[in-house]
Design a protein around this motif. Structure first.
Motif, short mmCIF file in Angstrom:
data_model
loop_
_atom_site.label_atom_id
_atom_site.label_comp_id
_atom_site.label_asym_id
_atom_site.label_seq_id
_atom_site.Cartn_x
_atom_site.Cartn_y
_atom_site.Cartn_z
N ASP A 1 -2.66 11.08 -8.51
CA ASP A 1 -1.77 11.36 -7.25
C ASP A 1 -0.67 12.48 -7.95
O ASP A 1 -0.37 12.20 -9.22
N LYS A 2 -0.61 13.45 -7.14
CA LYS A 2 0.94 14.31 -7.49
C LYS A 2 1.93 13.56 -7.60
O LYS A 2 2.40 12.77 -6.98
N PRO A 3 2.71 13.74 -8.85
CA PRO A 3 4.03 12.92 -9.00
C PRO A 3 5.19 13.58 -8.43
O PRO A 3 5.21 14.72 -8.12
N HIS A 4 5.74 12.64 -7.90
CA HIS A 4 7.15 13.07 -7.21
C HIS A 4 8.40 11.81 -7.49
O HIS A 4 7.87 10.66 -7.17
N TYR B 1 2.86 13.26 -0.33
CA TYR B 1 2.90 12.15 -1.62
C TYR B 1 2.63 10.93 -1.27
O TYR B 1 2.76 10.62 0.02
N ARG B 2 1.98 10.25 -2.03
CA ARG B 2 1.85 8.81 -2.08
C ARG B 2 2.85 7.91 -2.79
O ARG B 2 2.48 7.87 -3.94
N THR C 1 0.92 -1.34 0.00
CA THR C 1 -0.10 0.12 -0.11
C THR C 1 0.91 1.47 -0.19
O THR C 1 2.18 1.07 0.64
N PRO C 2 0.31 2.43 -0.43
CA PRO C 2 1.37 3.46 -0.75
C PRO C 2 1.90 4.04 0.83
O PRO C 2 1.09 4.00 1.58
N PHE D 1 1.46 5.28 -12.92
CA PHE D 1 0.16 4.92 -13.71
C PHE D 1 -1.07 5.80 -13.19
O PHE D 1 -2.04 6.11 -13.59
N ASN D 2 -0.86 6.13 -11.67
CA ASN D 2 -2.12 6.68 -11.11
C ASN D 2 -2.14 8.26 -11.43
O ASN D 2 -1.26 8.87 -11.05
#
Length: 423
Positions: free
Chosen positions: A301-304, A338-339, A255-256, A297-298
Motif C-alpha cells: 500500500d502507498k503510505p499516508h 489510499y487504503r 476492512t480498509p 505493515f502492508n
DNA sequence: TCTGGGGTCCTAGGACCC
DNA sequence: TCTGGGGTCCTAGGACCC
C-alpha cells in the motif's frame, strides 16, 4: 511502616471466560485484542504452547487449531463487570483500595501486622476465588514497586501458592538479585538497554544504585524507582481516581477504508463513543485532533498518515458537535487513492462540564442539547449501546472492527444470561 | 487476507514576556 | 567590541504502563 498489597487476576480476561464456560477450564485459552488482531491474554497452557504476548493472531491460527486452544474476541463489558465485582470484595477487606487497572488493585496493608500479612493474602484470594471464580495473586511489599516485584516473584514461583510477601529486607534482596532489571515496574526496554550498558543487569543491581545517579540516568522517574526498590515508598495509594485529562477513541478498521463516505461514518461513530465517555465523566472537550493512516505493515500500500486539529467555539460534549468536528477534520485530511487501516480522534485538555463559562448571548440552545443527550444516553443505557445512534454513523459499516469470537455479556445483559441445566 | 487501544508522565526546545 | 536573565506556556516526542 507503610505496606502495600497488589492483587491481580491471573490471565484475567481468560479467567473471566473460564468462569462462564467450565468446558475450557483445562484447555489453553487466549483472548484477542480489538479487531481480533493480537493475543493479549493467555493462560499458562497457552503460554506453554509458545504463544507470546501481543502475537498477531494470523500467525498462530494453525497452532491454536491444532492444539485445541479456545480463542475469544475481547469482551470488555464482561471483564469490566467482573473487575467491579473483585473490587467490591477488596473494599470489604481494606478501607483503602486503588483500582490500578482492570485486573490490578493496590490495598493499604499498613495496619496489618507483618506476621499476619501472608495469612491475609491467602484468605483474600480464596474468598475471591469462591465468590467470583477468578484466580488471583497477592503480592506484598513496603512500596508499590516492591509489591509489583513481589507479584512477579509469585507468578514465576508457583510453590509460593500465589502469595508473596517481601516485607523482609533480606528475603527481598535475594529475590531482587535473581531477577533481570527489566522485570522492575517502570524499567522498559529503552531504560533496560541503558542500564545494561552500565553493568546494571539485575533488579538487585538497580536497588543498589545511588539515587542521584539514577536521576541523571533515568530522570526523576528512575530516581523514584530506585528509592522504591530500597523500600522507601514514594508513590502513595491513590484511592480517589484523579480527573482524567484526555479521551481518545481510535480503531483499526475491519476492512480498509478507501472512500470518504466510509471514513466520515467511522469518525462519526468514534465521536459518538467519545461523547458517551465525556458525559459519563462530566467532562467537555475544547478541541479534537483527528487522524488517519494506512497500514504500517502492508508494504504494497502507498503510505499516508495525516492529522489535524479542530477547535470548538466553546467546550462541548454534545455528540452532534463532536461529530461535526470529527467529520470536518476528516474531510480536511482524507485523500483519495489510499487504503486507510485506522483512524481516530483524540481530545486532551478536558474541562469539567459544570465549571464552564457560558457566553452571554449563546447561539446554541444548551438546555435542548442537554436534554437530547440525556435522552440518548438513557435509551442506550436501557436497550444497550448502539440502540439509538445518529444516522451519520452509518448503517452497513464495512469498516467496523471484527469480533468474530465474542462471548455473551453474561453478567450485564438479560438476554445473554448463562444457562445452567440441572439433571 | 489477517499485526490493539487507551492512558500517564517527563523532557527538551521554541515562543513569548517583562 | 559589546549583545541579559529569568520566567511561563505550549507542543512534540519519548518512555512506560496495562
Amino acid at each position: 511502616m507503610t505496606s502495600f498489597a497488589l492483587i491481580d487476576g491471573n490471565s484475567f480476561y481468560c479467567s473471566c471466560e473460564r468462569v462462564f464456560d467450565p468446558a475450557i477450564a483445562k484447555r489453553p485459552v487466549i483472548v484477542l485484542s480489538n479487531n481480533d488482531g493480537c493475543a493479549v491474554a493467555r493462560t499458562a497452557e497457552a503460554k506453554a504452547l509458545g504463544i507470546g504476548m501481543g502475537e498477531p493472531y494470523f500467525k498462530i491460527r494453525d497452532l491454536c487449531r491444532d492444539n485445541g486452544v479456545a480463542v475469544y474476541s475481547s469482551n470488555y463489558t464482561l471483564y469490566g463487570d467482573m473487575s467491579a465485582r473483585l473490587n467490591a470484595i477488596y473494599r470489604q477487606w481494606s478501607p483503602d483500595v486503588e483500582v490500578y487497572s482492570i485486573d490490578e488493585s493496590f490495598l493499604d496493608m499498613t495496619d496489618i501486622r507483618p506476621a499476619d500479612r501472608v495469612t491475609f493474602g491467602r484468605d483474600l484470594r480464596s474468598t475471591v476465588q469462591r465468590w467470583t471464580g477468578i484466580p488471583t495473586c497477592v503480592a506484598i511489599g513496603p512500596s508499590k514497586t516492591l509489591a509489583k516485584f513481589a507479584n512477579h516473584v509469585a507468578k514465576k514461583n508457583p510453590e509460593l501458592g500465589a502469595v508473596c510477601d517481601l516485607t523482609d529486607a533480606a528475603v527481598r534482596q535475594s529475590w531482587l538479585d535473581r531477577a533481570a532489571v527489566g522485570e522492575v515496574w517502570g524499567v522498559g526496554s529503552a531504560s533496560e538497554r541503558k542500564l545494561f550498558g552500565l553493568g546494571i543487569e539485575t533488579a538487585g543491581d538497580l536497588a543498589r544504585v545511588d539515587a542521584r545517579l539514577a536521576r541523571n540516568l533515568l530522570s526523576v522517574v528512575g530516581e523514584r524507582t530506585v528509592l522504591e526498590l530500597q523500600g522507601i515508598s514514594c508513590l502513595p495509594l491513590e484511592d480517589v481516581p484523579p480527573q482524567r485529562k484526555g479521551c481518545a477513541v481510535t480503531r483499526s478498521f475491519g476492512t480498509p477504508v478507501t472512500d470518504l463516505a466510509g471514513m466520515l461514518e467511522a469518525v462519526a461513530a468514534y465521536a459518538m463513543r467519545a461523547g458517551e465517555k465525556l458525559r459519563r465523566h462530566g467532562l467537555e472537550a475544547t478541541y479534537m485532533a483527528v487522524f488517519m493512516h494506512t497500514s504500517r505493515f502492508n508494504q504494497k500500500d502507498k503510505p499516508h498518515s495525516a492529522q489535524t486539529t479542530v477547535h470548538f467555539p466553546e467546550a462541548s460534549n454534545d455528540t452532534f458537535d463532536l461529530i461535526r468536528a470529527a467529520q470536518s477534520g476528516a474531510r480536511k485530511i482524507f485523500r483519495d487513492g489510499y487504503r486507510y487501516s485506522k483512524a481516530g480522534i483524540i481530545m486532551n485538555d478536558l474541562v469539567r462540564a459544570a465549571s464552564q463559562p457560558r457566553p452571554l448571548f449563546d447561539a446554541r440552545d444548551r438546555d435542548q442539547s442537554e436534554r437530547l443527550m440525556t435522552a440518548l444516553d438513557a435509551v442506550n443505557g436501557k436497550f444497550g449501546r448502539g440502540s439509538l445512534v445518529p444516522a451519520s454513523t452509518g448503517i452497513k459499516r464495512h469498516w467496523q472492527a471484527k469480533f468474530d469470537r465474542r462471548s455473551p455479556r453474561y453478567t450485564t445483559n438479560i438476554k445473554e444470561l448463562p444457562v445452567a441445566l440441572a439433571r
